[in-house]
Design a protein around this motif. Structure first.
Motif, mmCIF file in Angstrom:
data_model
loop_
_atom_site.group_PDB
_atom_site.id
_atom_site.type_symbol
_atom_site.label_atom_id
_atom_site.label_comp_id
_atom_site.label_asym_id
_atom_site.label_seq_id
_atom_site.Cartn_x
_atom_site.Cartn_y
_atom_site.Cartn_z
ATOM 1 N N LYS A 488 0.838 -1.206 0.000
ATOM 2 C CA LYS A 488 0.000 0.000 0.000
ATOM 3 C C LYS A 488 0.873 1.256 0.000
ATOM 4 O O LYS A 488 0.462 2.306 -0.481
ATOM 5 N N LYS A 489 2.091 1.120 0.548
ATOM 6 C CA LYS A 489 3.025 2.268 0.582
ATOM 7 C C LYS A 489 3.341 2.755 -0.829
ATOM 8 O O LYS A 489 3.488 3.960 -1.079
ATOM 9 N N ASP A 490 3.417 1.821 -1.789
ATOM 10 C CA ASP A 490 3.671 2.209 -3.181
ATOM 11 C C ASP A 490 2.535 3.075 -3.724
ATOM 12 O O ASP A 490 2.772 4.063 -4.419
ATOM 13 N N VAL A 491 1.298 2.693 -3.402
ATOM 14 C CA VAL A 491 0.128 3.473 -3.832
ATOM 15 C C VAL A 491 0.130 4.826 -3.133
ATOM 16 O O VAL A 491 -0.147 5.866 -3.753
ATOM 17 N N ILE A 492 0.465 4.832 -1.844
ATOM 18 C CA ILE A 492 0.494 6.082 -1.060
ATOM 19 C C ILE A 492 1.520 7.052 -1.652
ATOM 20 O O ILE A 492 1.251 8.264 -1.756
ATOM 21 N N ASP A 493 2.679 6.539 -2.070
ATOM 22 C CA ASP A 493 3.714 7.411 -2.643
ATOM 23 C C ASP A 493 3.221 8.106 -3.910
ATOM 24 O O ASP A 493 3.500 9.293 -4.131
ATOM 25 N N ILE A 494 2.476 7.361 -4.723
ATOM 26 C CA ILE A 494 1.923 7.955 -5.954
ATOM 27 C C ILE A 494 0.897 9.029 -5.604
ATOM 28 O O ILE A 494 0.894 10.123 -6.186
ATOM 29 N N LEU A 495 0.037 8.717 -4.642
ATOM 30 C CA LEU A 495 -0.984 9.682 -4.223
ATOM 31 C C LEU A 495 -0.341 10.927 -3.603
ATOM 32 O O LEU A 495 -0.807 12.049 -3.826
ATOM 33 N N GLN A 496 0.733 10.726 -2.833
ATOM 34 C CA GLN A 496 1.394 11.858 -2.184
ATOM 35 C C GLN A 496 2.009 12.801 -3.214
ATOM 36 O O GLN A 496 1.899 14.032 -3.103
ATOM 37 N N TYR A 498 1.015 13.176 -6.281
ATOM 38 C CA TYR A 498 -0.120 13.850 -6.917
ATOM 39 C C TYR A 498 -0.613 15.003 -6.028
ATOM 40 O O TYR A 498 -0.820 16.118 -6.508
ATOM 41 N N HIS A 499 -0.778 14.719 -4.752
ATOM 42 C CA HIS A 499 -1.222 15.711 -3.761
ATOM 43 C C HIS A 499 -0.322 16.939 -3.779
ATOM 44 O O HIS A 499 -0.782 18.092 -3.813
ATOM 45 N N ASP A 500 0.981 16.709 -3.805
ATOM 46 C CA ASP A 500 1.948 17.806 -3.712
ATOM 47 C C ASP A 500 2.023 18.645 -4.977
ATOM 48 O O ASP A 500 2.521 19.779 -4.945
ATOM 49 N N ASN A 501 1.537 18.106 -6.080
ATOM 50 C CA ASN A 501 1.629 18.834 -7.359
ATOM 51 C C ASN A 501 0.290 19.374 -7.852
ATOM 52 O O ASN A 501 0.200 19.852 -8.990
ATOM 53 N N ILE A 502 -0.737 19.304 -7.036
ATOM 54 C CA ILE A 502 -2.031 19.886 -7.425
ATOM 55 C C ILE A 502 -1.884 21.404 -7.495
ATOM 56 O O ILE A 502 -1.444 22.035 -6.536
ATOM 57 N N GLY A 503 -2.223 21.964 -8.627
ATOM 58 C CA GLY A 503 -2.100 23.411 -8.810
ATOM 59 C C GLY A 503 -3.353 24.148 -8.383
ATOM 60 O O GLY A 503 -4.351 23.546 -7.974
ATOM 61 N N ASP A 509 -9.605 27.464 -3.267
ATOM 62 C CA ASP A 509 -10.616 26.623 -2.598
ATOM 63 C C ASP A 509 -10.683 25.240 -3.228
ATOM 64 O O ASP A 509 -10.758 24.216 -2.527
ATOM 65 N N GLU A 510 -10.658 25.196 -4.571
ATOM 66 C CA GLU A 510 -10.713 23.922 -5.280
ATOM 67 C C GLU A 510 -9.442 23.117 -5.026
ATOM 68 O O GLU A 510 -9.486 21.899 -4.861
ATOM 69 N N LYS A 511 -8.308 23.806 -4.959
ATOM 70 C CA LYS A 511 -7.045 23.122 -4.665
ATOM 71 C C LYS A 511 -7.104 22.465 -3.281
ATOM 72 O O LYS A 511 -6.713 21.305 -3.109
ATOM 73 N N GLU A 512 -7.620 23.210 -2.310
ATOM 74 C CA GLU A 512 -7.715 22.689 -0.944
ATOM 75 C C GLU A 512 -8.653 21.488 -0.885
ATOM 76 O O GLU A 512 -8.377 20.494 -0.204
ATOM 77 N N ARG A 513 -9.771 21.574 -1.626
ATOM 78 C CA ARG A 513 -10.730 20.454 -1.650
ATOM 79 C C ARG A 513 -10.081 19.218 -2.243
ATOM 80 O O ARG A 513 -10.194 18.102 -1.705
ATOM 81 N N ALA A 514 -9.370 19.401 -3.364
ATOM 82 C CA ALA A 514 -8.731 18.273 -4.042
ATOM 83 C C ALA A 514 -7.649 17.639 -3.166
ATOM 84 O O ALA A 514 -7.552 16.410 -3.074
ATOM 85 N N GLN A 515 -6.861 18.479 -2.534
ATOM 86 C CA GLN A 515 -5.806 17.956 -1.659
ATOM 87 C C GLN A 515 -6.395 17.232 -0.445
ATOM 88 O O GLN A 515 -5.859 16.213 -0.002
ATOM 89 N N GLY A 516 -7.508 17.770 0.057
ATOM 90 C CA GLY A 516 -8.167 17.133 1.199
ATOM 91 C C GLY A 516 -8.674 15.740 0.857
ATOM 92 O O GLY A 516 -8.554 14.804 1.668
ATOM 93 N N ARG A 517 -9.203 15.598 -0.361
ATOM 94 C CA ARG A 517 -9.709 14.300 -0.811
ATOM 95 C C ARG A 517 -8.570 13.283 -0.919
ATOM 96 O O ARG A 517 -8.697 12.136 -0.471
ATOM 97 N N ILE A 518 -7.450 13.713 -1.503
ATOM 98 C CA ILE A 518 -6.301 12.810 -1.653
ATOM 99 C C ILE A 518 -5.718 12.453 -0.287
ATOM 100 O O ILE A 518 -5.322 11.290 -0.049
#
Length: 525
Positions: A488-496, A498-503, A509-518
């Motif tokens: 699961k750590k491999d999946v978490i690394d991919i999600l992390q 993605y989270h860090d590169n959300i523009g 507000d939309e950025k915060e919502r998207a990051q919160g979901r991830i």
């Protein structure tokens, strides 16, 4: 040294056949015979020769204007001047071979005179000018001549070329091959102007009724080359312009494009040109689906239902329909809800499982890969757009049926895209080690193109499935990860990542919502 500037037979027929709109009477045949026998030559072009050409053109133009004013009801009295004016316009075409002289053409103030002829009472003269403009702005003529090209295009735009071209377009009936060619050349000229000066794509829509003309053209049921070109120009106008996308939406453009596409819901295009036109129409549709208000129009016009029908018919537009649905459902829950309500899940998940209809077009490997990526994006949009209720349950149940075969497929895709991204990352790291100039943003962008974006979407879908807390699905995911020597750590690394590169393109507000979901997925995993 001399250069031949010869008329084509088509040019002669075009001007001299009895087609003078609004004119009566016959043209002096002896004069026409003299024109047929003549060969016009000009010296190799330099500034001095250019001045001679422009002076001669202006003189013939003046003579034509005077003759028409003096004998308005006697066409035979101004026919000679019309033929001579035609000859001078043909001579000006030699300019396309010397684009470095375009700034001189502008400074000689010839542009207003040339463009004025687009409104000439004799449509054949206007057609001559359209051909001249097409030649002068042609990509081959302007190659490696950026500054001269901009000088000419700026002058043309300042002197209302866009308005005059579209007005001329509106009066062409396409009743014969000459007018068909004139329509094509007008569209080609507009495309050339946009190529040199991209802001023209919005200017022409602000200042003229070109969008309305293009909509009328693609609405026609009969296919011809100009309908194909109209679809291409429309796609170019919409490609990078939110203003044009919104404007066309307000003009009922979404519905018109859907109607044009609907002609192919149960049949394939007959030729490669017609197939290209259909692709152009889908390009238009996808561009239109960028603004939120057009997504709403798409749903109201039953666009979701039409795309599902096209998929079910398994014709060549299958992949394009998936692409349009992906655009419609991205960040727009009402489209996702409609998709579930009209029983689109069965059709979508058949594609997700790789059950793609094969024909001569979609057998190509890259086509299937693009379709696969679109389907993954579509499923991710469904999960994002449907957060609760019976629709959510129906979506989740797809991953349980048939012994969780869709989770197996999801993990198969995960492993394939993960391997591809790892290989590309290693290659880029090697290039970086070799001191090839690449910053972190460029490296990330290249990884996205190599499959990282699709891998991130797969990880997001896994996050949705894990957060459903369905024991059977969780067990299946864990077993499959273990089988591939993953955690699961491999999946978490991919999600992390993605989270860090959300523009924040859609706002903070939309950025915060998207990051919160991830972050929710990361915590759950």
């Amino acid at each position: 040294m001399t250069m031949e500037v010869a008329e084509s037979d088509t040019d002669k027929r075009q001007l001299h056949s009895k087609r003078k709109r609004g004119d009566d009477g016959d043209i002096d045949l002896s004069l026409l015979e003299a024109v047929e026998r003549s060969h016009n030559t000009v010296e190799v072009l330099d500034l001095k020769t250019l001045k001679k050409l422009v002076f001669s053109f202006e003189r013939r133009l003046k003579e034509n204007i005077e003759a028409r004013l003096k004998y308005p009801d006697q066409p035979d009295r101004f026919a000679d001047s019309e033929v001579e004016l035609h000859e001078e316009i043909q001579k000006l075409k030699v300019l396309s071979g010397s684009p470095e002289l375009y700034p001189d053409l502008v400074s000689l103030n010839a542009v207003p005179s040339i463009l004025g002829l687009l409104s000439h009472d004799n449509t054949d003269i206007a057609i001559d000018v359209v051909q001249l403009l097409q030649d002068l702005t042609d990509e081959d003529a302007l190659e490696d001549n950026d500054e001269p090209a901009r000088a000419l295009v700026d002058a043309l735009v300042e002197n209302s070329v866009l308005e005059l071209l579209v007005q001329n377009l509106q009066r062409l009936s396409e009743s014969d091959s000459d007018e068909m060619a004139a329509v094509y050349n007008t569209l080609a000229t507009i495309e050339n102007l946009i190529e040199v000066k991209p802001t023209v794509s919005e200017l022409v829509c602000e200042r003229t009724k070109l969008l309305r003309w293009l909509l009328a053209k693609i609405r026609a049921k009969e296919f011809d080359s100009n309908k194909q070109y109209a679809s291409e120009i429309l796609a170019i106008l919409l490609q990078n312009s939110t203003a044009n996308q919104k404007k066309l939406g307000q003009m009922n453009g979404v519905d018109v494009v859907l109607q044009a596409v609907a002609l192919y819901k149960s049949k394939d295009p007959k030729t490669s040109d017609e197939e290209e036109m259909l692709e152009n129409l889908f390009d238009c549709l996808c561009c239109l689906l960028m603004p939120l208000e057009n997504k709403e129009r798409f749903v109201k016009a039953e666009g979701v239902e039409l795309m599902i029908i096209i998929m079910k018919q398994k014709k060549s537009a299958y992949g394009s329909a998936v692409r349009a649905l992906d655009f419609a459902m991205t960040k727009y829950p009402p489209a996702c809800e409609r998709f579930v309500d009209v029983l689109g899940l069965k059709t979508a998940f058949a594609a997700f499982m790789g059950k793609i209809p094969l024909n001569k077009r979609n057998k190509r490997e890259r086509y299937q890969e693009e379709l696969e990526e679109r389907i993954v994006s579509l499923v991710a949009s469904l999960f994002d757009g449907i957060s609760r209720g019976s629709r959510r349950e129906r979506l989740l149940s797809k991953f349980v049926e048939n012994e969780c075969e869709k989770i197996d497929r999801l993990m198969e895709l995960y492993v394939r895209y993960s391997d591809r991204v790892k290989a590309e990352t290693e290659r880029l790291n090697q290039l970086k080690f070799e001191e090839l100039e690449m910053d972190e943003d460029e490296i990330y962008s290249r990884r996205l193109e190599s499959g990282l974006y699709t891998l991130q979407l797969i990880a997001i879908i896994l996050g949705h499935l894990w957060c459903s807390e369905h024991p059977g699905m969780r067990a299946r995911i864990e077993n499959l990860l273990k089988l591939q020597k993953l955690t699961k750590k491999d999946v978490i690394d991919i999600l992390q990542e993605y989270h860090d590169n959300i523009g924040d393109l859609d706002g903070p507000d939309e950025k915060e919502r998207a990051q919160g979901r991830i972050q929710k997925f990361i915590s759950a995993l």
